[in-house]
Design an enzyme around this catalytic site. Structure first.
Site, short mmCIF file in Angstrom:
data_model
loop_
_atom_site.label_atom_id
_atom_site.label_comp_id
_atom_site.label_asym_id
_atom_site.label_seq_id
_atom_site.Cartn_x
_atom_site.Cartn_y
_atom_site.Cartn_z
N HIS A 151 0.84 -1.20 0.00
CA HIS A 151 0.00 0.00 0.00
C HIS A 151 0.88 1.25 0.00
CE1 HIS A 151 -3.62 -2.32 0.69
NE2 HIS A 151 -4.35 -1.22 0.88
N HIS A 207 0.63 -3.78 8.90
CA HIS A 207 2.06 -3.55 8.70
C HIS A 207 2.70 -2.94 9.93
CE1 HIS A 207 2.42 -4.63 4.47
NE2 HIS A 207 1.31 -3.97 4.23
#
EC number: 3.1.3.4
Length: 266
Positions: A151, A207
């Site tokens: 992302h 993450h």
């Protein structure tokens, strides 16, 4: 369009198709299964969030369509020509394709577990000896692709390129464009959006912060690299024009200078 230019564009288009094909293949590959030590278990015990703040499909749409939309607006408001639109499209697509391949390659080699890995591995929260996962195999495999953040890298590859393109078109850093704060602010908007997308991944426990930071650097690197392949430095006076436009102008000037009877006005 000149035949030579058309053939060159076709070759560039085929290269990008091949690159995106390699990226799609890398998406299906299994990452390295890194051993998780007992003392680091706490890093991977965050809850599994089903609904992401910015889903993957939305991230891809934003990263791919934002540069194209700004290029279209440049043609409408800044009277950019077809050459500029074509070169910008080639630069943005190359940035995104290379970013995808490099990001996935690192993901597969490193195989770092995501912050929510243990809840992917054991949905009921009961850990088995030897970490033999009982969860959905696809979720478990994706749970080993934390580093770096896709992302983050895609957001900065697409929106980072958009920021560079805007800075060039607005001539933020060239001698004739400095001193206008609105130009600088306008060119920074895409970067702010990229930061928001990247940080949302830590809020969703998808993450670690290191994944996001490294992903941002990878995306920005390819955005800058590919932008400079097609456009001059932002500090140059004609930074708003692609190299191909400059080359075409130089060629026309050379032909005029070689014309018999032509005199140069000084």
């Amino acid at each position: 369009m000149d035949k030579r230019i058309l053939e060159g564009f076709a070759a560039e288009f085929i290269i990008r198709l091949l690159l995106f094909g390699i990226f799609l293949i890398s998406e299906t590959m299994h990452p390295f299964e890194r051993v998780i030590q007992p003392e680091e278990m706490w890093l991977y015990r965050n809850p599994y969030v089903v609904s992401d703040r910015i889903p993957t499909n939305s991230m891809f749409l934003i990263s791919f369509l934002t540069p194209l939309s700004v290029v279209a607006l440049a043609r409408l408001f800044w009277k950019a020509d077809g050459t500029d639109s074509r070169e910008a499209g080639l630069a943005a697509s190359l940035s995104l394709a290379l970013n995808g391949i490099f990001t996935n390659t690192v993901k597969l080699i490193v195989g770092r577990p995501r912050p929510d890995f243990l809840f992917r591995c054991f949905p009921d929260g009961q850990e088995s000896p030897g970490l033999h996962c009982t969860g959905d195999p696809e979720l478990v495999i994706e749970g080993r692709k934390s580093f770096p953040s896709g992302h983050s890298s895609f957001a900065f590859a697409g929106l980072g390129f958009t920021a560079l393109y805007l800075a060039g078109k607005l001539r933020c850093f060239s001698p004739c464009g400095r001193g206008h704060s609105w130009r600088l602010c306008a060119s920074l908007i895409p970067l702010l959006c990229a930061i928001a997308i990247a940080l949302s991944r830590t809020c969703d426990y998808k993450h670690h912060w290191q994944d996001v930071v490294v992903g941002a650097f990878i995306g920005l690197f390819f955005a800058f690299l590919c932008y400079r392949q097609y456009y001059p430095s932002l500090v140059e006076r004609d930074c708003h024009q692609p190299y191909r436009n400059k080359g075409r102008m130089s060629g026309a000037q050379e032909r005029k200078l070689s014309t018999p009877g032509y005199s140069l006005d000084v």
